[in-house]
Each structure stands twice: as structure tokens, then as C-alpha cells.
Scaffold this active site. Structure first.
Site, PDB file in Angstrom:
ATOM      1  N   CYS A 195       0.727  -1.298  -0.009  1.00 54.64           N
ATOM      2  CA  CYS A 195      -0.174  -0.135  -0.143  1.00 54.64           C
ATOM      3  C   CYS A 195       0.179   1.285  -0.052  1.00 54.64           C
ATOM      4  O   CYS A 195       1.631   0.931   0.698  1.00 54.64           O
ATOM      5  CB  CYS A 195      -0.775   0.092   1.213  1.00 54.64           C
ATOM      6  SG  CYS A 195      -2.173   1.384   1.488  1.00 54.64           S
ATOM      7  N   ASP A 328      -6.293  10.082  -4.103  1.00 54.84           N
ATOM      8  CA  ASP A 328      -5.777   9.555  -3.833  1.00 54.84           C
ATOM      9  C   ASP A 328      -4.916   8.910  -3.906  1.00 54.84           C
ATOM     10  O   ASP A 328      -4.576   9.435  -5.315  1.00 54.84           O
ATOM     11  CB  ASP A 328      -6.686   7.877  -3.348  1.00 54.84           C
ATOM     12  CG  ASP A 328      -6.376   7.188  -1.828  1.00 54.84           C
ATOM     13  OD1 ASP A 328      -5.327   7.589  -0.904  1.00 54.84           O
ATOM     14  OD2 ASP A 328      -7.015   6.353  -1.977  1.00 54.84           O
ATOM     15  N   ASN A 329      -4.035   7.964  -4.066  1.00 61.26           N
ATOM     16  CA  ASN A 329      -2.270   8.489  -3.990  1.00 61.26           C
ATOM     17  C   ASN A 329      -2.065   8.988  -4.760  1.00 61.26           C
ATOM     18  O   ASN A 329      -1.318   8.986  -5.497  1.00 61.26           O
ATOM     19  CB  ASN A 329      -2.852   7.276  -4.510  1.00 61.26           C
ATOM     20  CG  ASN A 329      -3.628   5.596  -3.776  1.00 61.26           C
ATOM     21  OD1 ASN A 329      -2.318   4.973  -2.353  1.00 61.26           O
ATOM     22  ND2 ASN A 329      -4.375   5.495  -4.701  1.00 61.26           N
TER      23      ASN A 329
HETATM   24  N1  MTE Z   1     -10.701  -1.973  -5.533  1.00 56.63           N
HETATM   25  C1  MTE Z   1     -11.869  -1.773  -5.084  1.00 56.63           C
HETATM   26  N2  MTE Z   1     -12.304  -2.320  -6.184  1.00 56.63           N
HETATM   27  N3  MTE Z   1     -12.167  -0.840  -3.809  1.00 56.63           N
HETATM   28  C2  MTE Z   1     -10.439  -0.734  -3.276  1.00 56.63           C
HETATM   29  O1  MTE Z   1     -11.275   0.207  -1.768  1.00 56.63           O
HETATM   30  N4  MTE Z   1      -8.342  -0.650  -2.685  1.00 56.63           N
HETATM   31  C3  MTE Z   1      -6.729  -0.708  -3.640  1.00 56.63           C
HETATM   32  C4  MTE Z   1      -6.966  -1.916  -4.090  1.00 56.63           C
HETATM   33  N5  MTE Z   1      -7.789  -2.329  -4.872  1.00 56.63           N
HETATM   34  C5  MTE Z   1      -9.533  -1.324  -3.478  1.00 56.63           C
HETATM   35  C6  MTE Z   1      -9.014  -1.284  -4.745  1.00 56.63           C
HETATM   36  C7  MTE Z   1      -5.901  -0.168  -2.211  1.00 56.63           C
HETATM   37  S1  MTE Z   1      -5.724   1.458  -1.581  1.00 56.63           S
HETATM   38  C8  MTE Z   1      -4.640  -1.387  -1.976  1.00 56.63           C
HETATM   39  S2  MTE Z   1      -3.487  -1.026  -1.345  1.00 56.63           S
HETATM   40  C9  MTE Z   1      -4.843  -2.918  -3.106  1.00 56.63           C
HETATM   41  O2  MTE Z   1      -6.427  -2.775  -3.247  1.00 56.63           O
HETATM   42  C10 MTE Z   1      -5.038  -3.602  -1.940  1.00 56.63           C
HETATM   43  O3  MTE Z   1      -4.890  -5.053  -2.162  1.00 56.63           O
HETATM   44  P1  MTE Z   1      -5.446  -5.731  -0.986  1.00 56.63           P
HETATM   45  O4  MTE Z   1      -7.297  -5.942   0.170  1.00 56.63           O
HETATM   46  O5  MTE Z   1      -5.707  -6.951  -1.807  1.00 56.63           O
HETATM   47  O6  MTE Z   1      -4.268  -5.643  -0.198  1.00 56.63           O
END
Ligand code: MTE
Length: 921
Positions: A195, A328-329
Site C-alpha cells: 500500500c 487518493d494516492n
Molecule cells: N479496489 C477496489 N475496488 N476498492 C478498493 O477499496 N483498494 C485499493 C486496491 N484496490 C481498493 C481496490 C488499494 S488502495 C490497495 S492498497 C489494494 O487494493 C489493496 O489490496 P488488498 O486489500 O488485496 O491487499
């Protein structure tokens, strides 16, 4: 759906793979000789075409997450020469915390540290537990990042789940997962997801960011099985030249629409980048938290790009327009504060601040936080401790070095690195669940690596801290200093573990280790401890050894170089100075006396150049020639401060009216009171030598304040305007906005940090008055020695620039006989930053619009606010400043940029002649 033998194979593997991945050291001992040939399941043919048919029924069975259905399952075992699959210990119950939430059907590991309370679920494993799990992280320890509730997908929905691929393509198509497997080669890649917020807690301790507190376990690795995104793109044929981006959308339901983000088409279409549309993790269907039934996996990039619960893939001419793709990010510039970031949209839409590739990072996992090590001094065997941890980099780049420092960053030694991912490069593995697990032709590094560094107990016992930093193959490097920013992402400064040494009752030495922070809201770690103790945690110094290093740490640069030696307090009179034998040359630089005798031989310009200035003030010559190095050297020869000769010394009070200030002489005042005014500003009151003594400062003029920094010994001086009322006697008040050292301004304001170090009873020196402007009263000003009648005064101040303005304002308004009118704009960041607001509002209430037009503007949007929002601009000036006139004058005090870029051009546009009418304080 699946041939029986494979079901059996899966259930067999569940018992045989137990414990084989339990720690990296155990993994080390696994046989590492790969078979010389290509390995493949006996039922599979060798050609791609025949393989697709064999994979037709290859989804793990039953195709449902193990935590929700048959939790005993494990992924098919891998050959012994490969890193072994982790044991799948999926929970079978819903945790208490999830019961009242929309995720009340998801079975989660209660051991995970919850970072955002109950919901949404964001969690990481305790660092030690994650690390001991080894190279492949079991799903129940894999970090989770969910922005909202997990979409609930049952058997039937999973079977019918489709992904629509559309947009700028020659053929739009909708795939079921079954169809994806039938049409494209099934592949598996080991990929580390991290992350972007990994290690954010450290940033939050320095100063709260907009994000929650990840520890150092927001990173995990799994075998991801699916098909290459590049193959899908090849199939749908993006329209050349128009199609530029591939946009992914998840099936979650968030307040601002579904989660989505995008990739450049050229990256997505490049198989080397390894982007997958994946349905399995470690040989099992994805767990609900990890995207069941299907997600994107983008190796080498932050986890935020790997969209879970994938619904749509759009080929587009523009990047994702999803809310969280922008909001974000991001890695915003360090000077943008969280409130400002929230208020100012443009930062989020600026393409320069997006985060894609991971940056290089590393952490120490062993010793763990609070781990204890007992040192046995009686044994003859020299025991050693294996310090261990992980490192990773982004963009497929390999970590090329990991270095450890045992002396707080002074020196570094290489650690030993193991790359378990490389074992997959030795031979290709094929079977009906993983498809082709083939890294034999890959140069990319998409996984974390592990490092070890053995330190003997003796050496460890003499250290105050362990530090690690890594470098990747593009020479990307972990820095000593934290790059703090409003989102706290990509934090990768050196990872430091403090060591505390105690001696037991039985005489044994005990070392206890302290990590920087603990994940989530858990208290602990050296950062919080040192912060509470008032230490600068952005430049941490550990234990006794660290104190020795402190002066060596930040080498002062050019102007910041301190020319004096700490502890030298000798006063040298002019007579004593002049009487010194010129063969043992003393000289003066900036009022300080130096003895050049010990340096005569070694001076690079020869001893004569020192002898030539013996008995003289050499300041000008010295600064003209010497670099920062020379200035640092000079301090070594400092012997004292030149003071006026005793016979010439004037009595303290020289003015006929007895006022305190003198233009050409520094005079001491003693700090007698400090009052906090707001979050960063303080009122410092200094007592004059006599209780009834006037200060002697005309309205509109300033004084020089000089103080010696208590930490560096450096003398610093600045001009200030006091805020004490005109006519006050016996004291002087300064309103000081403190710019203290922080992650953003590591050195802090030189002068205000000095103010902050003052304690009651300490002295500073004053000299004055100075300035070219005096408000004489009765509508009369004296500016650059010209007396003028002024009927309209515009005043503009930025932040603490109110102080000189206030003196003039008070004087004008308190004189009720004159008709002079005043316009004031006070520009600040937030409402809390407005200094002297109460007094300004009272003056306004007393004198009313007729005499005093008062206006505020804030650059950060407040809640309810009757004045302006936004930086100072032409419109504000035109609305709130007087029109140009023969008897008009504008006074301004604030940051240079505000004056030259906004105030001057704005006034000119209004018709003001700034040369004749703008007084800049
Ligand atoms: N995809 C969806 N649809 N919704 C989410 O909240 N979070 C993202 C990504 N994909 C997210 C997502 C984020 S910020 C991260 S760091 C990763 O998923 C985390 O993946 P994991 O929960 O399988 O470790």
C-alpha cells in the site's frame, strides 16, 4: 467442473504443504536444485492451444473463497525447489467487530491489526508475524485496504460474474471468468503488493496527515493467477492513436462512485509489466477482502492500482475519471498542509503528483518491537544476533543493496540479501491451477527480498540504534530525512530501531529493542516517546553515542555557518585587542575576536595573510575569500567578543528623556513573561532596566533584536516592531510567530527557534530605532525624510506583518481630532492565524466604517465566514483599498512574494504610483 484427480491433488496438497513456508530461515533450508527440464502436470500438453482446453475447468474447486466454504483447503503444492505455499488458516467465523457492519458475512483473521476501527476494513498483520510467514503471505495475513464495504458475491453471482471490455476498441466484449480462461493462457506470477501508505504512522507522529496509520506491514506477497491484461488488449484491439489509457472499475459501492483507476495503454499492453486479471491467490480463489471473484494485479506499482472486484475495463483517450483516481494516492509537495490540500482541488488534479511505481523501501522485522536479548558475558562463545528484514522496490526494479548502520548513520555495511523470487526463474512450472508459472525469461523483480545481517552481541550491546536503508537498480535510495506530506504516502526514510540497555539484578545485560511506531492507534515506539520528551524526531538522536554525533550531524551551510565557538564567553576590550603582540595575531570578524597564531603554519593562503590583519577588523576580507569550510574552521580560533573600551563605555541611559533605545549600541533586556497567543504565536515581554523607562521608539519604526542561539551558540538578529502600546514604560512586547524545526522546514526559522529556546530571565539585546517611515500623528508622516500630509491610509498585511501596521493604525485611530481614514486588509491562511484580531475588531467597532474599513481574507476555506476566501488579488485590492489620491499612502508588510507579485501590480492597476505612495515595511 474440475476433473476428479485435480480435486484430489488439491486436497492432498493441503496436508503436505503444512509449515513449509513458516519462516524465511526455514525457507532457506529447502532444497534449491530445480529440475533441469520444464516441469508440467502429466495431464497437460505442451502447446498453448491444447493448454487452453486443459485449463477450461481449471478454476480452483470449489470456486469460492476458502474462508466462506471449505476453509480447510490449501492451494496445490509447488515443487520443492520453489518457495512453498503458505498454510491457509482461513477463519471460519465472523469477527465480533464486523457483526454490526455491512461486512458481517466476511470471515477475518482476528490477529490482524485494524487500522480504521470497525469499518471499512483496513488491516495489517503484526510485523513479526507477517515476516515469519515467509516469502508467500497466506491470505489471512495479507494486508487489506478497502475503501468501503466488500461486495457480497455468492456462488451463483460468481459463476455469472462478467467483465466488460469496451471503449476505443475494434471489438467490445464481455467475458465470464470461464471465458477468460478458455481464450487466454493462464499464468501465475509472484507479486508483492504494498500500500502507498505503508509506514505512514511514522509520518503521522511527526505531524498528522490525511491518512490512517499503517505500520511497516502494509506489504505482502502472493502467487496471483489469471491472464495477462496484454493478451486481452491484443484481443479487443485498441484503436491506434486514439486509445491511450486502460481504465478499470471495481464493483464496490462508495459514496463518490465505484473505485477506479487507470494505466497508460502502452504500459498495460506490455507483457513485461506483468499486469494480470487475476482470480486466484496462492492457488485458491481470492478471498472477499482481496477482490473475489476477480481483480487487477499491477506488479511494481502501489497496491491502489490493483482494482478489486473488477467489473469494467474501458479503453479510453483519457485517464480514469473516478473520484479516488484523483483524490487518493498522491504525493503532494511537502509544503501543502492537510487543510490546504483539502481546500485546494488543483493539487489532486495535477498529473505530476500521481503515484504509480513503488519507491524503494526496507524495514527491520527482527529484532521485533519490545524484543529482548540477554547478553551472556560469561560464555566463551561469541554469540551473534541475525538482524533481519525485508526490502522492496517498484517498477520491476531489483533491490541491489541493503545497508545497515550501527552508529546512527555515520557508517554503513552491506547486508546479505536473498531473492526468493529468483527461484522461479530457474525453471517453468505448469499445472492446471497455476497455468504457467514461468519467470525463466523475465528480468523484472516484482517481489520483496529478505536481508540478514549478523551482529555480535558485544557490538549490539554498544549500539544505541540499528538502521537500515536499501537501494534499487536505478540507484533509487532511501533517504535519511523524512519527506513529510499531507497524505503521508511512500514514506521510506531510513528505518530505525532504538536499543535500550539495562543490567538485570543478576548482572546480565538486557537489550530491549524499540521500533519507530506501532501500527494503527497502538501507542509505543521511539517516535512518540521522543516527541513527548520534546526532541526533534525528524533528526532522531539515540542514546549517549548519539549525543556525541549531534554536532557532526547537520553540517551548517554557507550563511548558516556559526562563526563562534560554544562556551567562549570572554569579553575583550578594544585596548586589550590593540595591545596584542602582532606576531601572535588577533583579528576581528563580525565583532568576534580570533587568535590566528595556531593557524599561521597551516593557512592555505600562507601565514602572512593572517599577520596582515593582526589588530584589525578583517570581516570584509574574510567573507570575500572564504567558503563555508573556511568559516567552519574560523570558529576553532574564536577567543572572545570585542566590547567597547571601559573608558569609552557609555552609561546605560543616555537620552535626555531617559528612553531606552540607542541607535548605535546594543542594550540588554530581560525576558519577564511569555504568553501563547495561538497555535504558533507567542507574546514575549522583556523588561527594560528601569520600571518607568520609556522605550523611545517612534510610531512606524522598528528595533533590531539580537540573541545567541542556545543550541548552536550562533548570534542571530532581525528587525521587529513591538506590539506594546505607544507610551508604555518599563517593558517591550514582541509578538512572534514561531517557525520551529519540522519535517517541512528541518532547520526551522533561525531567529524564531532562538526565541523558542529562551527561558524567563534570559536576555536579548536591542538596538534602534530603525526604519525610513514615522507616523508623526495629526495626519502627518515622515517618509524618507520628507514630511507629508496623509488623509487616506491603505494598510495591507500578511500574517505576522500586522505588527508595524498595528502601531500606525492605533496611532491614527486613537487621535480623534484628525480626519485620516484607514483601510486594512489582513491576509492569512486560516482564521486561527489572524493575529491581533480582537484588537482589530474592537477598533473597527469603536471607530466604524467611516474611519476604518477592515477586511480579512483567508487562503484556506473556513466553515462560516463573512469575509473573503482566497489569496490577495487585484479584485480584493480594488474593493478594499482607497482610490489613489494626493493625500493617500499605502503601507504594506508581508512576504516578499505577496508584495512584488500581488500588491505592487494590483495597486498599479488601480492607478497608484507605487514609487511615491507605497511604504514597504
Ligand atoms: N479496489 C477496489 N475496488 N476498492 C478498493 O477499496 N483498494 C485499493 C486496491 N484496490 C481498493 C481496490 C488499494 S488502495 C490497495 S492498497 C489494494 O487494493 C489493496 O489490496 P488488498 O486489500 O488485496 O491487499
Amino acid at each position: 467442473m474440475i476433473p476428479k484427480p485435480l480435486v484430489e491433488q488439491i486436497s492432498r496438497s493441503s496436508s503436505s504443504s503444512l509449515d513449509t513456508n513458516s519462516s524465511f530461515s526455514e525457507f532457506d533450508s529447502v532444497a534449491t536444485t530445480p529440475p533441469t527440464s520444464f516441469t508440467t502436470s502429466p495431464s497437460l500438453g505442451g502447446t498453448p492451444d491444447s493448454m487452453y482446453h486443459e485449463f477450461q475447468d481449471s478454476l480452483p474447486v470449489p470456486f469460492f473463497p476458502a474462508s466462506l466454504d471449505q476453509s480447510e483447503r490449501n492451494g496445490p503444492q509447488l515443487p520443492q525447489y520453489l518457495p512453498q505455499l503458505p498454510n491457509n488458516v482461513t477463519p471460519t467465523e465472523v469477527a465480533k467487530q464486523d457483526l454490526g457492519t455491512p461486512d458481517n458475512w466476511v470471515n477475518r483473521n482476528p490477529e490482524l491489526v485494524r487500522l480504521t476501527g470497525k469499518h471499512p476494513f483496513n488491516s495489517e498483520a503484526p510485523l513479526g508475524v507477517l515476516f515469519e510467514a515467509g516469502f508467500l503471505t497466506p491470505a489471512h495475513l495479507h494486508f487489506v485496504r478497502n475503501h468501503g464495504a466488500v461486495p457480497q458475491v455468492n456462488h451463483e453471482m460468481a459463476a455469472k460474474w462478467t467483465i466488460r471490455v469496451y471503449g476505443l476498441v475494434e471489438q467490445e466484449i464481455t467475458f465470464t471468468l470461464q471465458e477468460l480462461q478458455e481464450r487466454f493462457p493462464v499464468v501465475t506470477l509472484p507479486v508483492t503488493l504494498a500500500c502507498a501508505g505503508n509506514r505512514r504512522k511514522e509520518q503521522n507522529v511527526v505531524q498528522k496527515t490525511l491518512g490512517f496509520s499503517w505500520g511497516a506491514a502494509g506489504v505482502s506477497t502472493a502467487l496471483w493467477t489469471g491472464v495477462y491484461l496484454a493478451d486481452i488488449l491484443d484481443y479487443v484491439k485498441p484503436i491506434r492513436r486514439q486509445a491511450k489509457y486502460v481504465v478499470f472499475e471495481g464493483g464496490d459501492n462508495l459514496p463518490n462512485g465505484p473505485y477506479g483507476t487507470s494505466q497508460r495503454l502502452s504500459w498495460a499492453a506490455n507483457k513485461d509489466r506483468g499486469m494480470l486479471i487475476a482470480w486466484a491467490m496462492n492457488g485458491l480463489p481470492l478471498e472477499p477482502d482481496h477482490g473475489f471473484p476477480v481483480r487487477v494485479i499491477v506488479p511494481g506499482q502501489i497496491g491502489g492500482r490493483s482494482v478489486k472486484w473488477l467489473r469494467h475495463i474501458e479503453i479510453s483517450d483519457r485517464e480514469s475519471q473516478h473520484h479516488l483516481h484523483f483524490w487518493d494516492n498522491k504525493m503532494l509537495p511537502t509544503q501543502v498542509m492537510p487543510d490546504q490540500a483539502r481546500a485546494e482541488k488543483h493539487w489532486w488534479y495535477d498529473p505530476r503528483y500521481i503515484i504509480t511505481d513503488l519507491n524503494v523501501n526496507s524495514a527491520i522485522a527482527r529484532p521485533d518491537h519490545n524484543e529482548k536479548l540477554y547478553i551472556d558475558k560469561t560464555s566463551d562463545i561469541i554469540a551473534s544476533y541475525p538482524v533481519r528484514g525485508y526490502a522492496y522496490a517498484g517498477g520491476g526494479r531489483r533491490v541491489t543493496r541493503v545497508e545497515i548502520s550501527l552508529d546512527q548513520g555515520e557508517t554503513w555495511t552491506l547486508a546479505n540479501i536473498k531473492y526468493p523470487e529468483d527461484l522461479f526463474r530457474e525453471a517453468c512450472h505448469q499445472d492446471s491451477v497455476y497455468g504457467s508459472l514461468d519467470l525463466t525469461e523475465r528480468d523484472t523483480s516484482f517481489c520483496w527480498c529478505f536481508w540478514t545481517f549478523d551482529v555480535s552481541h558485544d557490538i549490539l550491546a554498544s549500539c544505541d540504534a540499528l538502521m537500515v536503508r536499501a537501494m534499487d537498480e536505478s540507484l533509487g535510495f532511501q533517504q535519511r530525512d523524512m519527506y513529510w506530506h499531507a497524505l503521508g504516502m511512500m514514506n521510506n526514510w531510513w528505518f530505525r530501531v532504538a536499543i535500550h540497555k539495562t543490567v538485570n539484578d543478576d548482572g546480565k545485560i538486557v537489550l530491549q529493542f524499540e521500533h519507530p511506531t506501532l501500527a494503527g492507534t497502538a501507542p509505543g515506539g521511539w517516535m512518540e516517546r521522543m516527541k513527548v520528551a520534546g526532541e526533534d524526531i525528524t533528526k532522531p538522536v539515540f542514546g549517549e553515542n548519539g549525543k556525541d554525533l549531534r554536532p557532526r550531524a547537520p553540517k551548517p551551510q554557507s550563511d548558516d555557518v556559526c562563526l563562534t565557538k560554544p562556551g567562549v564567553n570572554r569579553k575583550i576590550t578594544l585596548e586589550e585587542f590593540k595591545a596584542q603582540n602582532h606576531q601572535q595575531p588577533w583579528f576581528v570578524v563580525n565583532g568576534e575576536v580570533y587568535d590566528g597564531t595556531p593557524f599561521l603554519k597551516d593557512h592555505p593562503g600562507g601565514g602572512d595573510s593572517i599577520l596582515l590583519v593582526a589588530g584589525e577588523d578583517a570581516s570584509e576580507d574574510f567573507f570575500a575569500i572564504h567558503s563555508a569550510e573556511g568559516k567552519i574552521k574560523l570558529a576553532e580560533y574564536h577567543i572572545g567578543t570585542l566590547v567597547p573600551s571601559i573608558t569609552q563605555e557609555k552609561p546605560i541611559i543616555t537620552h535626555s528623556d531617559g528612553s531606552f533605545l540607542e541607535r548605535s549600541r546594543w542594550k540588554c533586556v530581560r525576558l519577564c513573561d511569555i504568553k501563547q497567543i495561538n497555535h504558533d504565536s507567542y507574546l514575549y515581554r522583556f523588561a527594560l532596566p528601569e520600571a518607568d523607562q520609556p522605550l523611545g521608539l517612534p510610531v512606524g519604526q522598528h528595533v533590531f533584536v539580537r540573541l545567541r542561539r542556545q543550541d548552536t551558540g550562533e548570534m542571530v538578529q532581525r528587525a521587529y516592531t513591538p506590539v506594546s502600546q505607544q507610551g508604555a514604560v518599563g517593558f517591550i512586547d514582541f509578538l512572534i510567530k514561531l517557525y520551529l524545526p519540522s519535517a517541512l522546514t528541518p532547520t526551522g526559522g533561525k531567529m524564531t527557534t532562538g526565541f523558542h529556546q529562551l527561558r524567563l530571565g534570559d536576555s536579548v539585546e536591542l538596538k534602534g530605532p530603525l526604519g525610513s517611515f514615522i507616523w508623526e500623528g495629526q495626519s502627518t508622516a515622515l517618509w524618507k525624510e520628507v514630511r507629508m500630509t496623509v488623509k487616506e491610509v491603505g494598510m495591507i498585511c500578511g500574517g505576522s506583518g500586522i505588527t508595524p501596521i498595528l502601531q500606525v493604525l492605533r496611532s491614527i485611530l486613537q487621535n480623534t481630532e484628525t480626519e485620516t481614514r484607514v483601510w486594512l486588509i489582513s491576509a492569512n491562511k486560516t482564521e486561527q492565524d489572524i493575529l491581533c484580531r480582537e484588537e482589530l475588531d474592537t477598533l473597527f467597532a469603536t471607530h466604524g466604517m467611516e474611519r476604518f474599513k477592515l477586511h480579512y481574507t483567508l487562503s484556506v476555506m473556513p466553515g462560516v465566514w463573512p469575509y473573503s476566501v482566497g489569496r490577495l488579488n487585484d479584485v480584493l485590492l480594488a474593493e478594499h483599498m482607497p482610490r489613489p489620491s494626493d493625500h493617500g499612502l499605502i503601507l504594506v508588510c508581508g512576504p516578499d512574494a505577496m508584495i512584488s507579485h500581488t500588491v505592487k501590480p494590483g495597486l498599479q492597476n488601480m492607478g497608484w504610483d507605487v514609487e511615491k505612495s507605497l511604504v514597504v515595511f
